[in-house]
Design an enzyme around this catalytic site. Sequence first.
Site, short mmCIF file in Angstrom:
data_model
loop_
_atom_site.label_atom_id
_atom_site.label_comp_id
_atom_site.label_asym_id
_atom_site.label_seq_id
_atom_site.Cartn_x
_atom_site.Cartn_y
_atom_site.Cartn_z
NE ARG A 78 -14.12 -1.83 37.30
CZ ARG A 78 -12.78 -1.51 36.57
NH1 ARG A 78 -13.21 -0.81 35.24
NH2 ARG A 78 -11.88 -1.19 37.18
CG ASP A 134 -14.32 9.01 29.45
OD1 ASP A 134 -13.23 9.28 29.86
OD2 ASP A 134 -15.09 8.42 29.16
C1 LIG Z 1 -7.70 6.74 34.64
S1 LIG Z 1 -9.38 7.94 33.49
C2 LIG Z 1 -7.78 9.48 32.86
C3 LIG Z 1 -8.27 10.80 33.79
C4 LIG Z 1 -7.79 11.94 33.36
N1 LIG Z 1 -7.17 12.29 32.11
C5 LIG Z 1 -6.55 11.90 34.40
O1 LIG Z 1 -5.09 11.98 34.16
O2 LIG Z 1 -7.31 12.03 35.83
C6 LIG Z 1 -8.86 7.04 32.07
C7 LIG Z 1 -10.18 7.93 31.24
O3 LIG Z 1 -9.74 7.30 29.90
C8 LIG Z 1 -11.52 6.23 29.46
N2 LIG Z 1 -10.77 5.77 27.80
C9 LIG Z 1 -10.18 4.91 28.13
N3 LIG Z 1 -10.18 3.97 26.22
C10 LIG Z 1 -10.91 5.77 26.05
C11 LIG Z 1 -10.86 5.83 24.53
N4 LIG Z 1 -10.72 4.63 23.26
N5 LIG Z 1 -11.44 6.54 23.83
C12 LIG Z 1 -11.64 7.39 25.20
N6 LIG Z 1 -11.75 7.94 26.75
C13 LIG Z 1 -10.89 6.40 26.72
C14 LIG Z 1 -12.22 6.13 30.19
O4 LIG Z 1 -13.00 5.94 30.09
C15 LIG Z 1 -11.43 6.59 31.22
O5 LIG Z 1 -12.48 7.65 31.89
#
Ligand SMILES: C[S@@+](CC[C@H](N)C(=O)[O-])C[C@H]1O[C@@H](n2cnc3c(N)ncnc32)[C@H](O)[C@@H]1O
Length: 266
Positions: free
Chosen positions: A36, A138
């Site tokens: 990445r 996010d």
């Molecule tokens: C796999 S996606 C899940 C999206 C959605 N909730 C779903 O279930 O389809 C995980 C998301 O968590 C966010 N994320 C990771 N660490 C985080 C943090 N410390 N605070 C807020 N968001 C976070 C990432 O940027 C990403 O967009």
Amino acid sequence: MELPLSQAAFDRFRHFLHERTGIQLAPARKSLITGRLWRRLWHLRIASYDDYLNYVLSGEDPAETQVMLDLLTTNETSFFREIRHFDFLREHARQRRDLPGPIRVWSAACSTGEEPYSIAMVLDDALGSEKWQVVGSDVSKIALDAARAGLYPASALERVPPKYAQRYFTPHGTGGVGILTALRNRVAFKHVNLNSDWPIMGEFDLIFLRNVIIYFDLATRRRLIDRLLRALKPGGFLLTGHAENIGGINEELQNVQPAIYTVAAR
Ligand SMILES: C[S@@+](CC[C@H](N)C(=O)[O-])C[C@H]1O[C@@H](n2cnc3c(N)ncnc32)[C@H](O)[C@@H]1O
């Protein structure tokens, strides 16, 4: 062309990512960093991963930390992912229809918006356009920009119930779709790192915390769940991804359905 990543440099990245976001990268995930970030190094004409991290940590370009976090987070998502949660939401909204006050829902790791817009469609359908509020947040600003834009390829409609696809999407460009402006304007997006300070957002009836704690270690999960429970209204619900078992993590939690929890009376 990918540059080599030494074990020492990889450990520095893992430490940095964990400290900033709570994300714990497995020792075997070296390829996530190289896969990445190499284009970014190439773009900046930086010759090694160590030098890149030094550049980020130097603060010379404060925006670069966010660029790196954007590149390292995993944003996979879809509309109506794990459909049973949306059946639960619809039923909850129907039961609450005649009570005063809006239903407030927080999509706490909303990625590119598919989750909060799915929530909004269900609430708008069940309650009309007024009696609900949805906040999506996010840590990734790029994901949030995409969420605010609300534009998707037509293939994103795959799991959207046809009546919602007709009602809440409009054609966009060649073969794309966009969220109907009236619905898009009803969803508020905020930049929130779940493992840092949050803006004041009030209490919520439901919090969707789905497919994000899977990236966090146990202590981080525990701390986060503690804080989220304080952001829930009495009788509110916390929803996790179906692969994310939080049973036993907090003694106040009561499991009501798979991956749906409420809080025992305080
Ligand atoms: C796999 S996606 C899940 C999206 C959605 N909730 C779903 O279930 O389809 C995980 C998301 O968590 C966010 N994320 C990771 N660490 C985080 C943090 N410390 N605070 C807020 N968001 C976070 C990432 O940027 C990403 O967009």
